[in-house]
Design an enzyme around this catalytic site. Structure first.
Site, PDB file in Angstrom:
ATOM      1  N   SER A 162       0.822  -1.212   0.000  1.00 19.69           N
ATOM      2  CA  SER A 162       0.000   0.000   0.000  1.00 19.69           C
ATOM      3  C   SER A 162       0.863   1.273   0.000  1.00 19.69           C
ATOM      4  O   SER A 162       0.758   2.115  -0.888  1.00 19.69           O
ATOM      5  CB  SER A 162      -0.918  -0.036   1.230  1.00 19.69           C
ATOM      6  OG  SER A 162      -1.557   1.193   1.430  1.00 19.69           O
ATOM      7  N   GLY A 165      -2.177   4.281   0.946  1.00 18.15           N
ATOM      8  CA  GLY A 165      -1.317   4.442  -0.217  1.00 18.15           C
ATOM      9  C   GLY A 165      -2.037   4.973  -1.453  1.00 18.15           C
ATOM     10  O   GLY A 165      -1.525   5.851  -2.143  1.00 18.15           O
ATOM     11  N   HIS A 183       5.995   4.167  10.206  1.00 18.99           N
ATOM     12  CA  HIS A 183       5.337   3.959  11.503  1.00 18.99           C
ATOM     13  C   HIS A 183       6.469   3.671  12.487  1.00 18.99           C
ATOM     14  O   HIS A 183       7.386   2.904  12.181  1.00 18.99           O
ATOM     15  CB  HIS A 183       4.356   2.792  11.387  1.00 18.99           C
ATOM     16  CG  HIS A 183       3.611   2.458  12.648  1.00 18.99           C
ATOM     17  ND1 HIS A 183       3.197   3.412  13.569  1.00 18.99           N
ATOM     18  CD2 HIS A 183       3.182   1.264  13.138  1.00 18.99           C
ATOM     19  CE1 HIS A 183       2.558   2.809  14.563  1.00 18.99           C
ATOM     20  NE2 HIS A 183       2.537   1.510  14.322  1.00 18.99           N
ATOM     21  N   MET A 228       5.782  -6.332  11.545  1.00 13.69           N
ATOM     22  CA  MET A 228       6.316  -7.518  12.228  1.00 13.69           C
ATOM     23  C   MET A 228       7.464  -8.190  11.482  1.00 13.69           C
ATOM     24  O   MET A 228       8.187  -8.989  12.070  1.00 13.69           O
ATOM     25  CB  MET A 228       5.186  -8.532  12.503  1.00 13.69           C
ATOM     26  CG  MET A 228       4.280  -8.108  13.626  1.00 13.69           C
ATOM     27  SD  MET A 228       5.144  -7.966  15.220  1.00 13.69           S
ATOM     28  CE  MET A 228       4.835  -6.260  15.612  1.00 13.69           C
ATOM     29  N   ASP A 277      -1.102   6.404  17.029  1.00 12.29           N
ATOM     30  CA  ASP A 277      -1.547   5.565  15.911  1.00 12.29           C
ATOM     31  C   ASP A 277      -2.163   4.268  16.437  1.00 12.29           C
ATOM     32  O   ASP A 277      -3.253   3.856  16.006  1.00 12.29           O
ATOM     33  CB  ASP A 277      -0.346   5.272  15.004  1.00 12.29           C
ATOM     34  CG  ASP A 277      -0.731   4.579  13.711  1.00 12.29           C
ATOM     35  OD1 ASP A 277      -1.241   5.271  12.811  1.00 12.29           O
ATOM     36  OD2 ASP A 277      -0.534   3.362  13.597  1.00 12.29           O
TER      37      ASP A 277
HETATM   38  P1  NAD Z   1       1.524  -3.803   2.999  1.00 11.89           P
HETATM   39  O1  NAD Z   1       1.170  -5.050   3.724  1.00 11.89           O
HETATM   40  O2  NAD Z   1       0.529  -3.177   2.081  1.00 11.89           O
HETATM   41  O3  NAD Z   1       2.834  -4.065   2.094  1.00 11.89           O
HETATM   42  C1  NAD Z   1       3.965  -4.713   2.603  1.00 11.89           C
HETATM   43  C2  NAD Z   1       4.972  -5.043   1.497  1.00 11.89           C
HETATM   44  O4  NAD Z   1       6.096  -5.695   2.093  1.00 11.89           O
HETATM   45  C3  NAD Z   1       4.464  -5.972   0.410  1.00 11.89           C
HETATM   46  O5  NAD Z   1       5.016  -5.552  -0.821  1.00 11.89           O
HETATM   47  C4  NAD Z   1       5.080  -7.325   0.810  1.00 11.89           C
HETATM   48  O6  NAD Z   1       5.249  -8.165  -0.301  1.00 11.89           O
HETATM   49  C5  NAD Z   1       6.413  -6.888   1.377  1.00 11.89           C
HETATM   50  N1  NAD Z   1       7.013  -7.840   2.312  1.00 11.89           N
HETATM   51  C6  NAD Z   1       6.378  -8.654   3.190  1.00 11.89           C
HETATM   52  N2  NAD Z   1       7.279  -9.388   3.869  1.00 11.89           N
HETATM   53  C7  NAD Z   1       8.515  -9.021   3.421  1.00 11.89           C
HETATM   54  C8  NAD Z   1       9.860  -9.415   3.737  1.00 11.89           C
HETATM   55  N3  NAD Z   1      10.092 -10.353   4.652  1.00 11.89           N
HETATM   56  N4  NAD Z   1      10.867  -8.810   3.060  1.00 11.89           N
HETATM   57  C9  NAD Z   1      10.644  -7.888   2.122  1.00 11.89           C
HETATM   58  N5  NAD Z   1       9.400  -7.467   1.792  1.00 11.89           N
HETATM   59  C10 NAD Z   1       8.355  -8.035   2.419  1.00 11.89           C
HETATM   60  O7  NAD Z   1       2.047  -2.774   4.106  1.00 11.89           O
HETATM   61  P2  NAD Z   1       1.680  -1.205   4.265  1.00 11.89           P
HETATM   62  O8  NAD Z   1       0.277  -1.080   4.739  1.00 11.89           O
HETATM   63  O9  NAD Z   1       2.134  -0.465   3.056  1.00 11.89           O
HETATM   64  O10 NAD Z   1       2.606  -0.833   5.513  1.00 11.89           O
HETATM   65  C11 NAD Z   1       3.991  -0.548   5.387  1.00 11.89           C
HETATM   66  C12 NAD Z   1       4.399   0.384   6.507  1.00 11.89           C
HETATM   67  O11 NAD Z   1       3.680   1.616   6.369  1.00 11.89           O
HETATM   68  C13 NAD Z   1       4.090  -0.139   7.913  1.00 11.89           C
HETATM   69  O12 NAD Z   1       5.130   0.285   8.774  1.00 11.89           O
HETATM   70  C14 NAD Z   1       2.793   0.561   8.259  1.00 11.89           C
HETATM   71  O13 NAD Z   1       2.598   0.691   9.660  1.00 11.89           O
HETATM   72  C15 NAD Z   1       3.022   1.909   7.597  1.00 11.89           C
HETATM   73  N6  NAD Z   1       1.824   2.713   7.290  1.00 11.89           N
HETATM   74  C16 NAD Z   1       0.756   2.159   6.632  1.00 11.89           C
HETATM   75  C17 NAD Z   1      -0.347   2.962   6.306  1.00 11.89           C
HETATM   76  C18 NAD Z   1      -1.537   2.377   5.561  1.00 11.89           C
HETATM   77  O14 NAD Z   1      -2.507   3.116   5.350  1.00 11.89           O
HETATM   78  N7  NAD Z   1      -1.543   1.123   5.109  1.00 11.89           N
HETATM   79  C19 NAD Z   1      -0.354   4.319   6.650  1.00 11.89           C
HETATM   80  C20 NAD Z   1       0.765   4.870   7.290  1.00 11.89           C
HETATM   81  C21 NAD Z   1       1.842   4.054   7.596  1.00 11.89           C
END
Ligand code: NAD
Ligand code: MG
Length: 324
Positions: free
Chosen positions: A20, A127, A101, A77, A184
């Protein structure tokens, strides 16, 4: 003062994770003229997507080695192992490590090397909104923070990254890792995900147990929540009160405090305390390491709740819902 991407010109930015946030960050930063490489596990689920978007995709190790700033955008995680195995051994001295985060740094499940900058840039939106707002020339407000500044450039780099996302076109708000992380977690637990879903389920159960049709109960306690949330989002409680009937307002004033009262607030404080003192982070980390047994059970209970079954049937008749 206009915030620009100046502090990251001539820097290579590695984006780890292409979900995202990762995809939106990579696209916006590239369109802002910055040098972006996406670091993904070979054959992983998202590497085809990043390639199709025209990015150079490298292994996480290669991407980190070449980078002046590494953005860690994988699920929270998996970040400690990623830091330990991939980032710490390969990151250049003086480079910046950026999070969206503050969870792992604040709760010390990642102890960053002392010779790097550690910063946070958290867009206040999912995103897809970070991307679509950027594309129409606007931006989503961003929080930014500095945890560790070894180069003297940490804050400029964080602000430049936020500017590259389009955040500076809207609003940049300075915070610290503690405040971002704790607020958060509290928001999603007490109000947004935990509080709201529990309120909906209990409202549905109350109506159905009293003999009302589940279809009607679904509309009253779940479907129509969107209308209220849209009003809150656009104009706060003031706008919501302007648009609902006098009868709805009176019912709000007299019955709302019977449902969510001072005892609820006391329990909110207890939830906040568990977040602040690390109890929640410890339990969640242990749960993840144990293979998510309780998480899976509780998630299944939500998925099996009767409101999900009737909801799926009703939504299939509301064609516009599937057009988004
Ligand atoms: P997501 O689950 O949408 O995407 C995670 C990505 O990481 C995917 O591309 C996945 O394939 C990859 N991934 C998973 N395991 C992996 C590994 N072992 N090695 C390498 N890549 C790996 O996550 P997200 O929602 O984009 O969140 C990412 C960060 O952004 C987090 O820290 C979250 O707290 C933060 N965040 C999210 C939002 C939101 O609205 N979703 C908003 C603000 C901050
Ligand atoms: Mg729930």
């Amino acid at each position: 003062m206009t915030v620009t991407t100046e502090a990251l010109q001539n820097s290579r930015i590695a984006i780890l994770g292409y979900g995202s946030q990762g995809r939106a960050h990579a696209l916006n930063l590239r369109d802002s003229g910055l040098d972006v490489v996406v670091g993904l596990r070979p054959g992983g689920p998202t590497s085809a997507k990043a390639t199709a978007d025209g990015f150079a995709v490298a292994t996480p190790e290669e991407a980190v080695k070449s980078a002046d700033l590494v953005a860690v955008l994988t699920p929270d995680m998996v970040q400690p192992a990623l830091y330990q195995d991939v980032i710490a051994p390969n990151l250049k001295a003086g480079a910046a490590l950026l999070f969206a985060h503050g969870f792992n740094v604040h709760f010390k499940t990642i102890a960053p090397r002392e010779d790097i900058d550690v910063v946070l840039v958290a867009p206040k939106g999912p995103g897809y909104l970070v991307r679509t707002e950027y594309e129409i020339g606007r931006g989503v407000p961003c929080l930014y923070a500095v945890y560790q500044d070894t180069t003297g450039k940490a804050k400029d780099r964080a602000m430049a990254y936020a500017a590259g996302l389009g955040g500076a076109r809207a609003l940049l708000i300075e915070t610290d890792f503690k405040e971002e992380t704790e607020t958060d977690l509290f928001g999603e637990q007490a109000v947004l995900c935990g509080g709201a879903s529990e309120l909906v389920q209990k409202g549905f159960e109350t109506l159905v147990e009293a003999g009302y049709r589940p279809e009607i109960a679904y509309y009253e306690v779940l479907h129509e929540l969107k209308l209220i949330v849209d009003l809150l989002y656009q104009g706060g409680i003031t706008k919501m009160l302007t648009f609902v009937s006098e009868t709805a307002q009176y019912g709000d004033y007299v019955s709302g405090p019977r449902i969510v009262d001072d005892a609820t607030k006391e329990r909110m404080k207890a939830v906040l305390k568990d977040i602040q003192d690390g109890t929640f982070a410890k339990k969640w980390t242990e749960e993840y390491k144990a293979g998510l047994p309780n998480y899976k059970r509780m998630k299944q209970a939500d998925l099996d709740h009767p409101i999900e079954k009737i909801g799926a049937e009703l939504r299939s008749k509301m064609v516009w819902l599937n057009e988004a």
